[in-house]
Design an enzyme around this catalytic site. Structure first.
Site, PDB file in Angstrom:
ATOM      1  N   HIS A   1      -7.194  -2.817  10.386  1.00 13.21           N
ATOM      2  CA  HIS A   1      -7.343  -2.930   9.123  1.00 13.21           C
ATOM      3  C   HIS A   1      -6.156  -3.947   8.064  1.00 13.21           C
ATOM      4  O   HIS A   1      -5.003  -3.907   8.882  1.00 13.21           O
ATOM      5  CB  HIS A   1      -7.267  -1.075   8.580  1.00 13.21           C
ATOM      6  CG  HIS A   1      -6.068  -0.843   8.833  1.00 13.21           C
ATOM      7  ND1 HIS A   1      -5.908   0.906   8.490  1.00 13.21           N
ATOM      8  CD2 HIS A   1      -4.654  -1.119   9.071  1.00 13.21           C
ATOM      9  CE1 HIS A   1      -4.598   1.299   8.985  1.00 13.21           C
ATOM     10  NE2 HIS A   1      -3.561   0.363   9.244  1.00 13.21           N
TER      11      HIS A   1
ATOM     12  N   GLU B   1      -9.854  -0.250   4.738  1.00 15.23           N
ATOM     13  CA  GLU B   1     -10.270   0.447   6.111  1.00 15.23           C
ATOM     14  C   GLU B   1     -11.161  -1.102   6.507  1.00 15.23           C
ATOM     15  O   GLU B   1     -11.612  -1.623   5.384  1.00 15.23           O
ATOM     16  CB  GLU B   1     -10.555   1.708   6.009  1.00 15.23           C
ATOM     17  CG  GLU B   1      -9.332   1.996   6.113  1.00 15.23           C
ATOM     18  CD  GLU B   1      -8.219   2.710   6.667  1.00 15.23           C
ATOM     19  OE1 GLU B   1      -8.869   1.519   8.267  1.00 15.23           O
ATOM     20  OE2 GLU B   1      -7.450   3.110   6.820  1.00 15.23           O
TER      21      GLU B   1
ATOM     22  N   ASN C   1      -7.476  -0.666  14.118  1.00 16.65           N
ATOM     23  CA  ASN C   1      -9.296  -1.036  14.035  1.00 16.65           C
ATOM     24  C   ASN C   1      -9.042  -2.441  13.250  1.00 16.65           C
ATOM     25  O   ASN C   1     -10.489  -2.237  12.805  1.00 16.65           O
ATOM     26  CB  ASN C   1      -9.360   0.387  12.903  1.00 16.65           C
ATOM     27  CG  ASN C   1      -8.368   0.631  11.685  1.00 16.65           C
ATOM     28  OD1 ASN C   1      -8.025   0.152  11.579  1.00 16.65           O
ATOM     29  ND2 ASN C   1      -8.543   1.397  10.698  1.00 16.65           N
TER      30      ASN C   1
ATOM     31  N   ASP D   1       0.792  -1.210   0.237  1.00 17.08           N
ATOM     32  CA  ASP D   1       0.087  -0.268   0.212  1.00 17.08           C
ATOM     33  C   ASP D   1       1.156   1.118  -0.315  1.00 17.08           C
ATOM     34  O   ASP D   1       1.582   1.172  -0.121  1.00 17.08           O
ATOM     35  CB  ASP D   1      -0.631  -0.084   1.613  1.00 17.08           C
ATOM     36  CG  ASP D   1      -0.385  -0.130   2.912  1.00 17.08           C
ATOM     37  OD1 ASP D   1       0.827  -0.153   2.797  1.00 17.08           O
ATOM     38  OD2 ASP D   1      -0.293  -0.120   3.286  1.00 17.08           O
TER      39      ASP D   1
END
Length: 260
Positions: free
Chosen positions: A139, A144, A137, A67
């Protein structure tokens, strides 16, 4: 899923690097993906050491980036590209630029960039080994919460949690709102998936990933349905909430999940 608990972050890195080395020794033309960020840095160091010692040869392998922050490039300290090149790619013996495919976060055409990386992965028959970290979170890369599970490379709107913690990577503030990432479809069809967490701050999300509901609200839980081999490697601190009673370092814990 194979769960392994190591004594500390260095033991985690040693174990994971040995798995990558074994993959490349078995298939020299492997396609490898290593996440950016802090967690994989020790693994990168181990791989560089092994490469320079002649224990593993990456000259036939290929590498794809996981990413990148949209708007950032290799010139920014803390970008994914800068992290991988400075700590890994540039230190390997005999690895050429054409072996590496990394997202250009500064491109004017993000759609074309996604297509370019998709082609690179598809032409090599998919990913042989992917090393992932886990966000606070849940991810994976920049996939996400509530990410579509049937996508390849795509552009993602950053979650508020990601925006809150992202400052730790940079020396200055950037108004970042998007990421570009391999999709869950590419990740979940990788032949080997290794998910790594270290440190007590990750203990709560580790518990959700291992024991919680499989849901796109916590993307890392989706890996429990992946088609390939999946391992979750953590240190004792990251296991703080889990308390599975697994013997540290030596024994593996076969979870109740269906083995793939």
């Amino acid at each position: 899923m194979d769960i392994r608990i190591k004594r500390n972050a260095q033991d985690v890195a040693t174990y994971v690097s040995e798995k990558i080395i074994a993959t490349v020794q078995k298939k020299p033309k492997s396609l490898i993906c290593i996440a950016g960020g802090d967690t994989p840095l020790l693994t990168m160091q181990e791989l560089v050491r092994a490469n320079r010692a002649g224990e593993v040869d990456f000259r036939e392998a290929s590498f794809v980036g996981l990413d990148e922050w949209v708007g950032l490039g290799r010139d920014v300290k803390g970008s994914c590209q800068q992290t991988l090149y400075d700590n890994f790619f540039d230190k390997l013996v005999g690895v050429r630029e054409e072996q590496i495919c990394f997202f250009d976060g500064k491109t004017a055409d993000l759609t074309a960039e996604c297509a370019r990386v998709d082609r690179f992965v598809a032409e090599r028959g998919g990913i042989d080994f992917i090393l992932l970290g886990v966000g606070m979170n849940g991810h994976i890369g920049f996939n996400e919460p509530f990410v579509p599970v049937d996508t390849d490379c795509h552009v993602v709107e950053l979650d508020d949690v990601t925006k809150t913690v992202m400052s730790k990577y940079f020396d200055e503030e950037f108004p970042l709102t998007q990421g570009i990432s391999l999709g869950m479809q590419q990740i979940m069809t990788a032949k080997q998936i290794v998910l790594v967490t270290t440190g007590a701050k990750k203990a709560e999300i580790v518990a959700k990933v291992v024991m919680g509901e499989i849901t796109d609200a916590v993307p890392a839980t989706l890996l429990r349905n992946a088609t390939g081999s999946v391992s979750f490697v953590m240190d004792q601190d990251a296991n703080g909430i889990l308390k599975m009673g697994v013997k540290v370092e030596d024994e593996k814990h076969n979870s109740a999940w269906t083995e793939k």
